[in-house]
Enzyme design. Structure first.
Site, PDB file in Angstrom:
ATOM      1  N   LYS A 104      96.943 -40.112  69.958  1.00  0.00           N
ATOM      2  CA  LYS A 104      98.296 -39.791  70.402  1.00  0.00           C
ATOM      3  C   LYS A 104      98.309 -39.136  71.780  1.00  0.00           C
ATOM      4  CE  LYS A 104     100.826 -36.179  68.541  1.00  0.00           C
ATOM      5  NZ  LYS A 104     101.556 -35.611  67.394  1.00  0.00           N
ATOM      6  N   ASP A 105      97.239 -38.412  72.110  1.00  0.00           N
ATOM      7  CA  ASP A 105      97.191 -37.683  73.380  1.00  0.00           C
ATOM      8  C   ASP A 105      96.532 -38.500  74.495  1.00  0.00           C
ATOM      9  OD1 ASP A 105      98.338 -35.502  72.104  1.00  0.00           O
ATOM     10  OD2 ASP A 105      96.397 -34.696  71.493  1.00  0.00           O
ATOM     11  N   ARG A 157     109.748 -37.086  72.357  1.00  0.00           N
ATOM     12  CA  ARG A 157     109.993 -38.071  71.308  1.00  0.00           C
ATOM     13  C   ARG A 157     110.650 -37.422  70.090  1.00  0.00           C
ATOM     14  NH1 ARG A 157     107.312 -38.946  66.607  1.00  0.00           N
ATOM     15  NH2 ARG A 157     105.892 -37.289  67.168  1.00  0.00           N
ATOM     16  N   ARG A 158     110.166 -36.230  69.709  1.00  0.00           N
ATOM     17  CA  ARG A 158     110.751 -35.545  68.555  1.00  0.00           C
ATOM     18  C   ARG A 158     112.132 -35.016  68.900  1.00  0.00           C
ATOM     19  NH1 ARG A 158     105.005 -32.928  67.347  1.00  0.00           N
ATOM     20  NH2 ARG A 158     104.251 -34.403  65.788  1.00  0.00           N
ATOM     21  N   ARG A 175     105.512 -24.770  72.542  1.00  0.00           N
ATOM     22  CA  ARG A 175     104.181 -25.373  72.682  1.00  0.00           C
ATOM     23  C   ARG A 175     103.099 -24.532  72.034  1.00  0.00           C
ATOM     24  NH1 ARG A 175     101.202 -26.282  77.872  1.00  0.00           N
ATOM     25  NH2 ARG A 175      99.661 -27.035  76.396  1.00  0.00           N
ATOM     26  N   ARG A 181     101.062 -21.645  66.720  1.00  0.00           N
ATOM     27  CA  ARG A 181     102.482 -22.006  66.660  1.00  0.00           C
ATOM     28  C   ARG A 181     103.117 -21.478  65.374  1.00  0.00           C
ATOM     29  NH1 ARG A 181     103.908 -28.254  67.933  1.00  0.00           N
ATOM     30  NH2 ARG A 181     101.721 -28.432  68.515  1.00  0.00           N
ATOM     31  N   CYS A 269     101.807 -39.569  76.248  1.00  0.00           N
ATOM     32  CA  CYS A 269     102.156 -38.857  75.019  1.00  0.00           C
ATOM     33  C   CYS A 269     103.415 -38.024  75.175  1.00  0.00           C
ATOM     34  CB  CYS A 269     100.999 -37.987  74.543  1.00  0.00           C
ATOM     35  SG  CYS A 269     100.709 -36.555  75.584  1.00  0.00           S
TER      36      CYS A 269
HETATM   37  N1  LIG Z   1      99.936 -33.114  70.881  1.00  0.00           N
HETATM   38  C1  LIG Z   1      99.070 -32.346  70.035  1.00  0.00           C
HETATM   39  C2  LIG Z   1      98.649 -33.085  68.816  1.00  0.00           C
HETATM   40  N2  LIG Z   1      97.833 -34.151  68.902  1.00  0.00           N
HETATM   41  C3  LIG Z   1      97.677 -34.682  67.646  1.00  0.00           C
HETATM   42  C4  LIG Z   1      98.416 -33.917  66.760  1.00  0.00           C
HETATM   43  C5  LIG Z   1      98.556 -34.118  65.307  1.00  0.00           C
HETATM   44  C6  LIG Z   1      97.803 -35.203  64.642  1.00  0.00           C
HETATM   45  C7  LIG Z   1      98.039 -36.609  65.133  1.00  0.00           C
HETATM   46  O1  LIG Z   1      99.168 -37.139  65.013  1.00  0.00           O
HETATM   47  O2  LIG Z   1      97.066 -37.208  65.616  1.00  0.00           O
HETATM   48  C8  LIG Z   1      99.025 -32.881  67.474  1.00  0.00           C
HETATM   49  C9  LIG Z   1      99.867 -31.808  66.927  1.00  0.00           C
HETATM   50  C10 LIG Z   1     101.251 -32.185  66.491  1.00  0.00           C
HETATM   51  O3  LIG Z   1     101.811 -33.168  66.989  1.00  0.00           O
HETATM   52  O4  LIG Z   1     101.833 -31.488  65.658  1.00  0.00           O
END
Ligand SMILES: NCc1[nH]cc(CCC(=O)O)c1CC(=O)O
Length: 340
Positions: A104-105, A157-158, A175, A181, A269
């Site tokens: 995702k990152d 996105r959220r 963040r 968090r 991301c």
């Molecule tokens: N950006 C940070 C990150 N990178 C991956 C995850 C969670 C696990 C994933 O979806 O791979 C998170 C934390 C979140 O979004 O709460």
């Protein structure tokens, strides 16, 4: 050191033979971020590797990235691969042999560094987003929250999808790594709820804090959500083959479709882009893609199917459908901090 292959004798592939020779010299150095989540994902990679190659020694090398150091809004820095830069460098100069990343990152708008390859993807985790309330909160779902309630998230996105669902909520930037968090949520009471990845919460042992799992129709996941990728140098054939032993083929196909779409949309991301590929019961690939305006008021949606050997074509097709539905201007209109 003797390597006892798991399962049948055929399990002794060229990779394990190669690695058997390299093993006595030093452990495999696996780099990744310093966070609890990164360490939990690295543990999963190490456990899977050692179950396939018993006796394999792997050492975790935690690396602080620019994104960990920078406390502000990541979109102001461009959001382009800031969780990866220092890790990529360590891998390229040979300080580490492999690196673990949340897919995702991994940005889709810049090419991956030359000479590096994702040799393994771990089987995908749950991709739903989840809602966490401060300890003692009287609420337990987004629906119950009153107008103006504050929701913490830094993901555009959220934010867009929360506002599409409940335009009356007040979505605030929030963040940090998962555990800090949650501590801030309970102690500072800056927000009434947080939205985080269910899989990430579970990975750090915080799933008991989840009050609501958000349906995919309300919150389409990020591209690559829930997938851990292991990267190495392409030229290290033995390590490539070793990592391929833990590669999950179906997840690789899903990532190929999703990331092809992301590349075509030039997203990263922190873009208001969502998407999800899965295999249907009749063995077809299904790919959903969505892009949003920052306030969630405007969006484009596409859903297409193809056979599993056409993951790339499917990704390109969904991106083209979204582009025809003005995806570019929807995304561009949302980049408040775009540089000249
Ligand atoms: N950006 C940070 C990150 N990178 C991956 C995850 C969670 C696990 C994933 O979806 O791979 C998170 C934390 C979140 O979004 O709460």
């Amino acid at each position: 050191m003797t390597i006892v292959p798991s399962g049948s004798p055929q399990a002794l592939t060229p990779a394990t033979a190669y690695f058997r020779d390299a093993l006595p010299k030093r452990p495999l150095r696996l780099g990744g971020r310093t966070s609890h989540l990164a360490r939990a994902y690295a543990r999963r990679v190490i456990d899977t590797l050692t179950s396939v190659v018993p006796g394999l020694r792997v050492e975790y090398v935690p690396i602080t990235t620019s994104a960990d150091r920078y406390k502000g809004d990541l979109s102001e820095l461009g959001g382009k691969g800031l969780f990866m830069k220092e890790i990529d460098k360590a891998l390229m100069v040979g300080e580490i042999d492999a690196a673990v990343h949340c897919m995702k990152d991994v940005p889709g708008d810049v090419p991956l560094p030359k000479g590096l390859v994702f040799a393994a993807y771990m089987q995908r985790d749950d991709v739903h987003d989840a809602v966490v309330f401060p300890e003692g909160s009287k609420y337990s779902s987004i629906e119950e929250l009153p107008t103006g309630a504050r929701i913490g998230t830094s993901a555009v996105r959220r934010k867009a999808q929360l506002l599409r669902w409940r335009p009356d909520l007040n979505v605030q930037r929030f963040r940090g790594n998962v555990i800090p968090r949650l501590t801030r949520l309970d102690e500072d009471r800056e927000v009434d709820a947080l939205v985080l990845a269910r899989g990430g919460l579970a990975a750090v042992g915080m799933d008991h804090r989840i009050s609501q799992v958000v349906a995919m129709e309300k919150m389409c996941p990020a591209i690559g959500a829930g997938v851990v990728g292991v990267q190495c140098r392409k030229a290290d054939e033995g390590i490539v083959e070793l990592l391929q032993m833990i590669d999950h083929a179906e997840t690789r196909t899903h990532i190929l479709a999703e990331r092809t779409m992301l590349h075509a949309l030039q997203g990263h991301c922190n873009s208001p882009i969502a998407g999800h590929c899965h295999t249907t019961q009749d063995g077809q690939l299904s790919l959903i893609g969505m892009v949003f305006s920052r306030d969630g008021a405007t969006f484009a949606y596409a859903h297409e199917w193809d056979t599993p050997d056409h993951a790339h074509e499917l990704g390109a097709y969904v991106a083209a459908t979204l582009t025809r539905k003005n995806a570019r201007s929807i995304i561009a209109g949302t980049r408040l901090h775009q540089r000249p």
